[in-house]
Write an enzyme that holds these catalytic residues in place. Structure first.
Site, short mmCIF file in Angstrom:
data_model
loop_
_atom_site.label_atom_id
_atom_site.label_comp_id
_atom_site.label_asym_id
_atom_site.label_seq_id
_atom_site.Cartn_x
_atom_site.Cartn_y
_atom_site.Cartn_z
N HIS A 60 8.60 -21.32 28.68
CA HIS A 60 7.82 -21.64 29.88
C HIS A 60 8.25 -23.02 30.39
O HIS A 60 9.07 -23.69 29.76
CB HIS A 60 6.31 -21.58 29.64
CG HIS A 60 5.78 -22.54 28.62
ND1 HIS A 60 6.09 -22.45 27.28
CD2 HIS A 60 4.95 -23.62 28.73
CE1 HIS A 60 5.46 -23.42 26.62
NE2 HIS A 60 4.78 -24.14 27.48
N HIS A 62 6.76 -26.01 30.91
CA HIS A 62 6.22 -27.32 30.53
C HIS A 62 7.31 -28.23 29.98
O HIS A 62 8.26 -27.78 29.33
CB HIS A 62 5.08 -27.17 29.52
CG HIS A 62 3.78 -26.77 30.15
ND1 HIS A 62 2.72 -26.29 29.43
CD2 HIS A 62 3.38 -26.79 31.45
CE1 HIS A 62 1.70 -26.02 30.25
NE2 HIS A 62 2.08 -26.33 31.48
N ASP A 64 7.56 -30.25 27.56
CA ASP A 64 7.85 -30.27 26.12
C ASP A 64 8.48 -28.96 25.64
O ASP A 64 8.60 -28.73 24.44
CB ASP A 64 6.60 -30.63 25.31
CG ASP A 64 5.48 -29.62 25.44
OD1 ASP A 64 5.39 -28.95 26.48
OD2 ASP A 64 4.67 -29.49 24.49
N HIS A 65 8.93 -28.15 26.59
CA HIS A 65 9.68 -26.93 26.28
C HIS A 65 10.97 -26.84 27.10
O HIS A 65 12.03 -26.52 26.57
CB HIS A 65 8.82 -25.68 26.48
CG HIS A 65 7.68 -25.64 25.51
ND1 HIS A 65 7.73 -24.92 24.33
CD2 HIS A 65 6.48 -26.27 25.50
CE1 HIS A 65 6.60 -25.11 23.66
NE2 HIS A 65 5.83 -25.94 24.35
N HIS A 115 -1.21 -19.35 29.58
CA HIS A 115 -0.97 -20.79 29.35
C HIS A 115 -0.26 -21.36 30.56
O HIS A 115 -0.65 -22.40 31.10
CB HIS A 115 -0.14 -20.96 28.08
CG HIS A 115 0.17 -22.38 27.74
ND1 HIS A 115 -0.77 -23.27 27.27
CD2 HIS A 115 1.34 -23.07 27.82
CE1 HIS A 115 -0.20 -24.44 27.07
NE2 HIS A 115 1.08 -24.35 27.40
N ASP A 136 3.93 -21.32 23.79
CA ASP A 136 2.55 -21.79 23.67
C ASP A 136 1.54 -20.69 23.95
O ASP A 136 0.40 -20.97 24.33
CB ASP A 136 2.31 -22.97 24.62
CG ASP A 136 2.97 -24.25 24.14
OD1 ASP A 136 3.67 -24.20 23.10
OD2 ASP A 136 2.82 -25.29 24.81
N HIS A 175 4.84 -24.76 18.55
CA HIS A 175 4.29 -25.97 17.92
C HIS A 175 3.79 -25.65 16.51
O HIS A 175 3.41 -24.52 16.22
CB HIS A 175 3.08 -26.51 18.70
CG HIS A 175 3.38 -27.01 20.07
ND1 HIS A 175 3.59 -28.34 20.35
CD2 HIS A 175 3.49 -26.36 21.25
CE1 HIS A 175 3.80 -28.50 21.64
NE2 HIS A 175 3.75 -27.30 22.21
#
Length: 253
Positions: A60, A62, A64-65, A115, A136, A175
């Site tokens: 996705h 975001h 942090d991805h 998400h 996530d 995560h």
């Protein structure tokens, strides 16, 4: 299929990137390489040993991805497969669309909006080995926050889309959140399955790839919406109401 987990931002985000290699052809993909400074040394070691990277995959958009894409592309100018909103994405596969890595690995894209609306989980199959990379959406013992979706969408994502996968499919989340998830899980229900997960999380720093979809159906309260114990905790009935109440309770922990 060989799966190398690459921990990123340990102690804060506790993210994972994954390098997945077809052992016959040495062709490989890197999934969610969000922190290049931690990922690039692993990629250099792999490529120096003869592994051929073919794609970046994002679950996705975001940061942090998918936030490492631009930097990774400087060293490895590869096509990016991922959700429509991911940075520099080249291709967004349709729900159920398949592609291959090398000769042995078949990959299926599974759209799981909630998400984020562009969330995609990726099922990898190599002979009898099955692994799903869930970003996530699904965590060990938990699920992601509903940033861009509603409880009904997460119920569909977890319990219809991912829940329909073979029970022996190993789960690789985005995560390492298991300790926090199981802390919530034992508040909801004191089942043997949840206690077993709690003991494993207490004894092990990493839990990715150690549990299956079948395990999640037993110890993940977000996949047990019809369970009387879960409904009692939430004071709700009806799957969507129970899902919404669970997420609100987890958010307020």
């Amino acid at each position: 299929m060989h799966i190398e987990s690459i921990p990123m931002w340990e102690g804060s985000g506790n993210n994972y990137a994954y390098l997945v290699t077809d052992e016959k052809t040495k062709k490989a993909v890197i999934i969610d390489p969000a922190n290049p400074s931690e990922v690039l040394p692993h990629l250099k070691k792999a490529t120096d040993s003869g592994i051929k990277l073919t794609n970046i995959i994002n679950t996705h958009h975001h940061h942090d991805h998918a936030g490492g894409n631009v930097e990774i592309l400087k060293s490895y100018p590869l096509p990016i497969i991922g959700g429509k909103d991911c940075t520099k994405v080249t291709k967004t596969p349709a729900h159920g669309e398949t592609f291959t890595i090398g000769e042995g690995i078949k990959v299926k894209a599974l759209h799981t909006p909630c998400h984020t609306q562009d969330s995609i989980c990726f099922l990898f199959e190599d002979g009898n080995d099955k692994a799903v990379f869930t970003g996530d959406t699904l965590f060990i013992g938990g699920c992601g926050r509903f940033f861009e979706g509603k409880a009904e969408e997460m119920d569909t994502a977890l319990n219809k889309t991912l829940g329909a996968l073979p029970d022996d499919t190993k789960v690789y989340p985005g995560h390492e959140y298991t300790k926090g998830n199981v802390k919530f899980g034992v508040k909801v229900d004191q089942s043997e399955a949840i206690k077993k997960l709690e003991a494993f999380a207490d004894a092990n720093k990493q839990t990715q790839g150690k549990f299956t979809i079948g395990d999640e159906k037993r110890h993940n309260v977000f996949m047990r919406l019809d369970d009387p114990a879960v409904q009692k905790f939430t004071g709700k009935t009806g799957r969507v109401n129970v899902m919404a109440a669970l997420r609100e309770a987890k958010n307020s922990m």
